[in-house]
Design a protein around this motif. Structure first.
Motif, PDB file in Angstrom:
ATOM      1  N   MET A   1       0.656  -1.047   0.037  1.00 38.77           N
ATOM      2  CA  MET A   1       0.041   0.029  -0.061  1.00 38.77           C
ATOM      3  C   MET A   1       0.791   1.240   0.009  1.00 38.77           C
ATOM      4  SD  MET A   1      -2.585   1.443   2.885  1.00 38.77           S
ATOM      5  CE  MET A   1      -1.316   1.926   3.882  1.00 38.77           C
ATOM      6  N   LEU A   2       2.049   1.180   0.939  1.00 39.92           N
ATOM      7  CA  LEU A   2       2.749   2.373   0.925  1.00 39.92           C
ATOM      8  C   LEU A   2       3.477   2.726  -0.445  1.00 39.92           C
ATOM      9  CD1 LEU A   2       4.583   1.871   4.466  1.00 39.92           C
ATOM     10  CD2 LEU A   2       2.890   3.526   3.818  1.00 39.92           C
ATOM     11  N   ARG A   3       3.939   1.726  -1.120  1.00 43.83           N
ATOM     12  CA  ARG A   3       4.649   1.526  -2.463  1.00 43.83           C
ATOM     13  C   ARG A   3       3.619   2.355  -3.349  1.00 43.83           C
ATOM     14  NH1 ARG A   3       7.059  -3.448  -0.810  1.00 43.83           N
ATOM     15  NH2 ARG A   3       9.540  -2.889  -0.526  1.00 43.83           N
ATOM     16  N   ASN A   4       2.406   1.991  -3.314  1.00 45.14           N
ATOM     17  CA  ASN A   4       1.128   2.481  -4.430  1.00 45.14           C
ATOM     18  C   ASN A   4       1.137   3.885  -3.954  1.00 45.14           C
ATOM     19  OD1 ASN A   4       0.835  -0.186  -5.630  1.00 45.14           O
ATOM     20  ND2 ASN A   4      -0.716  -0.696  -4.223  1.00 45.14           N
ATOM     21  N   LEU A   5       0.978   4.314  -2.873  1.00 40.94           N
ATOM     22  CA  LEU A   5       0.877   5.629  -2.385  1.00 40.94           C
ATOM     23  C   LEU A   5       1.786   6.654  -2.851  1.00 40.94           C
ATOM     24  CD1 LEU A   5      -0.840   5.413   1.137  1.00 40.94           C
ATOM     25  CD2 LEU A   5      -1.870   6.200  -0.828  1.00 40.94           C
ATOM     26  N   GLN A  36      13.575 -11.266  11.463  1.00 41.95           N
ATOM     27  CA  GLN A  36      14.405 -10.405  10.691  1.00 41.95           C
ATOM     28  C   GLN A  36      13.982 -10.258   9.324  1.00 41.95           C
ATOM     29  OE1 GLN A  36      17.115  -9.172  11.859  1.00 41.95           O
ATOM     30  NE2 GLN A  36      17.283  -8.146   9.706  1.00 41.95           N
ATOM     31  N   ASN A  37      12.871 -11.074   8.644  1.00 43.75           N
ATOM     32  CA  ASN A  37      12.483 -11.123   7.521  1.00 43.75           C
ATOM     33  C   ASN A  37      11.254  -9.877   7.363  1.00 43.75           C
ATOM     34  OD1 ASN A  37      10.649 -12.820   8.787  1.00 43.75           O
ATOM     35  ND2 ASN A  37       9.458 -12.910   7.038  1.00 43.75           N
ATOM     36  N   LEU A  38      10.555  -9.835   8.586  1.00 48.76           N
ATOM     37  CA  LEU A  38       9.812  -8.566   8.661  1.00 48.76           C
ATOM     38  C   LEU A  38      10.479  -7.192   9.012  1.00 48.76           C
ATOM     39  CD1 LEU A  38       6.758 -10.202  11.025  1.00 48.76           C
ATOM     40  CD2 LEU A  38       7.088  -9.971   8.619  1.00 48.76           C
ATOM     41  N   LEU A  39      11.578  -7.357   9.598  1.00 50.92           N
ATOM     42  CA  LEU A  39      12.421  -6.137   9.791  1.00 50.92           C
ATOM     43  C   LEU A  39      12.801  -5.497   8.368  1.00 50.92           C
ATOM     44  CD1 LEU A  39      14.596  -6.922  12.889  1.00 50.92           C
ATOM     45  CD2 LEU A  39      12.447  -5.618  12.756  1.00 50.92           C
ATOM     46  N   PHE A  42       9.813  -4.364   5.934  1.00 54.06           N
ATOM     47  CA  PHE A  42       9.369  -3.080   6.269  1.00 54.06           C
ATOM     48  C   PHE A  42      10.387  -1.974   5.885  1.00 54.06           C
ATOM     49  CE2 PHE A  42       7.928  -0.021   9.935  1.00 54.06           C
ATOM     50  CZ  PHE A  42       7.033   0.865   9.023  1.00 54.06           C
ATOM     51  N   ARG A  43      11.863  -1.997   6.203  1.00 52.84           N
ATOM     52  CA  ARG A  43      12.905  -1.108   5.908  1.00 52.84           C
ATOM     53  C   ARG A  43      12.771  -0.929   4.411  1.00 52.84           C
ATOM     54  NH1 ARG A  43      16.346  -3.032   9.389  1.00 52.84           N
ATOM     55  NH2 ARG A  43      17.373  -4.254   8.215  1.00 52.84           N
ATOM     56  N   SER A  44      12.800  -2.015   3.645  1.00 55.84           N
ATOM     57  CA  SER A  44      12.812  -1.940   2.167  1.00 55.84           C
ATOM     58  C   SER A  44      11.887  -1.116   1.634  1.00 55.84           C
ATOM     59  CB  SER A  44      12.788  -3.454   1.592  1.00 55.84           C
ATOM     60  OG  SER A  44      13.019  -3.265   0.303  1.00 55.84           O
ATOM     61  N   ALA A  45      10.448  -1.440   2.215  1.00 57.01           N
ATOM     62  CA  ALA A  45       9.403  -0.640   1.633  1.00 57.01           C
ATOM     63  C   ALA A  45       9.562   0.837   1.867  1.00 57.01           C
ATOM     64  CB  ALA A  45       7.925  -0.971   2.455  1.00 57.01           C
ATOM     65  N   ILE A  46       9.883   1.189   3.286  1.00 63.45           N
ATOM     66  CA  ILE A  46      10.162   2.785   3.524  1.00 63.45           C
ATOM     67  C   ILE A  46      11.335   3.365   2.611  1.00 63.45           C
ATOM     68  CG2 ILE A  46      10.953   4.185   5.295  1.00 63.45           C
ATOM     69  CD1 ILE A  46       8.228   3.228   5.805  1.00 63.45           C
ATOM     70  N   ASP A  48      12.144   2.219  -0.410  1.00 66.08           N
ATOM     71  CA  ASP A  48      11.446   2.459  -1.859  1.00 66.08           C
ATOM     72  C   ASP A  48      10.731   3.467  -2.047  1.00 66.08           C
ATOM     73  OD1 ASP A  48      12.854  -0.029  -2.429  1.00 66.08           O
ATOM     74  OD2 ASP A  48      11.262  -1.441  -2.372  1.00 66.08           O
ATOM     75  N   CYS A  49      10.066   4.197  -0.861  1.00 61.02           N
ATOM     76  CA  CYS A  49       9.065   5.140  -0.861  1.00 61.02           C
ATOM     77  C   CYS A  49       9.560   6.545  -0.739  1.00 61.02           C
ATOM     78  CB  CYS A  49       8.145   4.879   0.398  1.00 61.02           C
ATOM     79  SG  CYS A  49       6.868   3.561  -0.111  1.00 61.02           S
ATOM     80  N   GLY A  50      11.101   6.280  -0.467  1.00 58.54           N
ATOM     81  CA  GLY A  50      11.857   7.493  -0.443  1.00 58.54           C
ATOM     82  C   GLY A  50      11.325   8.370   0.737  1.00 58.54           C
ATOM     83  N   LEU A  51      11.256   7.612   1.844  1.00 54.59           N
ATOM     84  CA  LEU A  51      10.783   8.180   3.099  1.00 54.59           C
ATOM     85  C   LEU A  51      11.963   8.165   3.945  1.00 54.59           C
ATOM     86  CD1 LEU A  51       7.194   6.664   3.560  1.00 54.59           C
ATOM     87  CD2 LEU A  51       7.793   9.134   2.868  1.00 54.59           C
ATOM     88  N   ASP A  52      12.240   9.180   5.168  1.00 61.77           N
ATOM     89  CA  ASP A  52      13.223   9.046   5.977  1.00 61.77           C
ATOM     90  C   ASP A  52      12.267   9.332   7.491  1.00 61.77           C
ATOM     91  OD1 ASP A  52      15.560   8.862   4.767  1.00 61.77           O
ATOM     92  OD2 ASP A  52      15.292  11.007   3.887  1.00 61.77           O
ATOM     93  N   GLU A  53      12.770   8.636   8.531  1.00 59.74           N
ATOM     94  CA  GLU A  53      12.186   8.548   9.588  1.00 59.74           C
ATOM     95  C   GLU A  53      12.442   9.752  10.488  1.00 59.74           C
ATOM     96  OE1 GLU A  53      11.131   5.669  13.449  1.00 59.74           O
ATOM     97  OE2 GLU A  53      12.801   5.324  12.290  1.00 59.74           O
ATOM     98  N   LEU A  54      11.480  10.218  11.138  1.00 56.56           N
ATOM     99  CA  LEU A  54      11.617  11.563  12.296  1.00 56.56           C
ATOM    100  C   LEU A  54      12.253  10.768  13.333  1.00 56.56           C
ATOM    101  CD1 LEU A  54       9.669  12.866  10.235  1.00 56.56           C
ATOM    102  CD2 LEU A  54       8.809  14.214  12.054  1.00 56.56           C
ATOM    103  N   GLU A  55      13.125  11.190  14.124  1.00 56.25           N
ATOM    104  CA  GLU A  55      13.827  11.003  15.226  1.00 56.25           C
ATOM    105  C   GLU A  55      12.801  10.987  16.432  1.00 56.25           C
ATOM    106  OE1 GLU A  55      17.733  11.455  18.208  1.00 56.25           O
ATOM    107  OE2 GLU A  55      17.369  12.812  16.451  1.00 56.25           O
ATOM    108  N   LEU A  56      12.620  10.155  17.449  1.00 53.22           N
ATOM    109  CA  LEU A  56      11.819  10.148  18.418  1.00 53.22           C
ATOM    110  C   LEU A  56      12.412  10.569  19.821  1.00 53.22           C
ATOM    111  CD1 LEU A  56       8.631   9.592  19.393  1.00 53.22           C
ATOM    112  CD2 LEU A  56       9.508   7.346  19.955  1.00 53.22           C
ATOM    113  N   THR A  57      11.840  11.700  20.519  1.00 54.58           N
ATOM    114  CA  THR A  57      12.504  12.021  21.713  1.00 54.58           C
ATOM    115  C   THR A  57      11.446  11.788  22.844  1.00 54.58           C
ATOM    116  OG1 THR A  57      11.246  14.283  21.543  1.00 54.58           O
ATOM    117  CG2 THR A  57      13.698  14.029  20.519  1.00 54.58           C
TER     118      THR A  57
END
Length: 217
Positions: A1-5, A36-39, A42-46, A48-57
């Protein structure tokens, strides 16, 4: 779904909420490590979508169950991701987790224009190894040029924030590069023909270069 979006997205894009999945083994504390395959998936999908994560405080985890027992589990399931266009609009954003007693999920709060930076709580460290990456200087220069020079200090903070986020993303990808290069070398270590031996030394030099960059880091 993320890749389609993500396909064809050319606007500032931020997604947040409970993804019910994790990126790294450190995202979980407790029994039964996350597969590990789920990790990796998910990381591959993110990526592929050109997304970066916001650091959590404010904490490492956003969900827990069975607190105080031998089955106590804590996980980071709630996250925020954004593309480069969004980062350019909100370079001084801040993401924080707040503790609650009413739910097993702690709320995460996104402040798009955080004015709370100070010498005490905003520590930026430049890493020399970034200069070995061919795209680093261009990306920083492009980001700097895109910010209006109304006030110098906010502009400097914005670029420092951008480089810090770039560096965190680089570190995770760099760690994967070393792991993959070691795997390549393992496949060649028992090959005895001349071509195989030559290829082994080529790949060995690549690994040594990566390890040198890691030492610089």
């Amino acid at each position: 779904m993320l890749r389609n979006l993500a396909h064809g997205v050319n606007i500032p894009w931020c997604i947040c909420g409970d993804f019910n999945d994790m990126l790294y083994t450190s995202d979980k504390a407790g029994t039964h490590p996350h597969p590990q395959n789920l990790l990796d998936g998910f990381r591959s999908a993110i990526e592929d979508c050109g997304l970066d994560e916001l650091e959590l405080t404010g904490g490492e985890f956003t969900w827990e169950k069975s607190k105080g027992t031998s089955n106590w589990v804590r996980e980071r399931l709630d996250r925020v991701f954004a593309n480069n266009l969004w980062w350019r609009k909100f370079p001084l954003c801040n993401l924080a987790v707040k503790h609650t007693t009413k739910s097993d999920h702690d709320p995460i709060i996104l402040d798009t224009v955080c004015a709370g930076f100070s010498r005490k709580n905003f520590r930026f460290c430049f890493e020399n190894t970034w200069l070995n990456e061919p795209d680093f200087k261009k990306e920083v220069a492009d980001f700097w040029s895109a910010i209006p020079a109304i006030h110098v200090l906010p502009k400097l903070l914005s670029v420092a924030s951008f480089m810090a986020k770039w560096g965190r993303n680089f570190f995770h990808k760099f760690r994967d590069k070393i792991k993959k290069q070691k795997e390549v070398l393992d496949t060649l270590k028992d090959i005895s023909d001349d071509i195989g031996i030559q290829q082994y030394f080529v790949e060995k030099n690549k690994l040594e270069e990566l390890l040198l960059h890691e030492e610089i880091y």
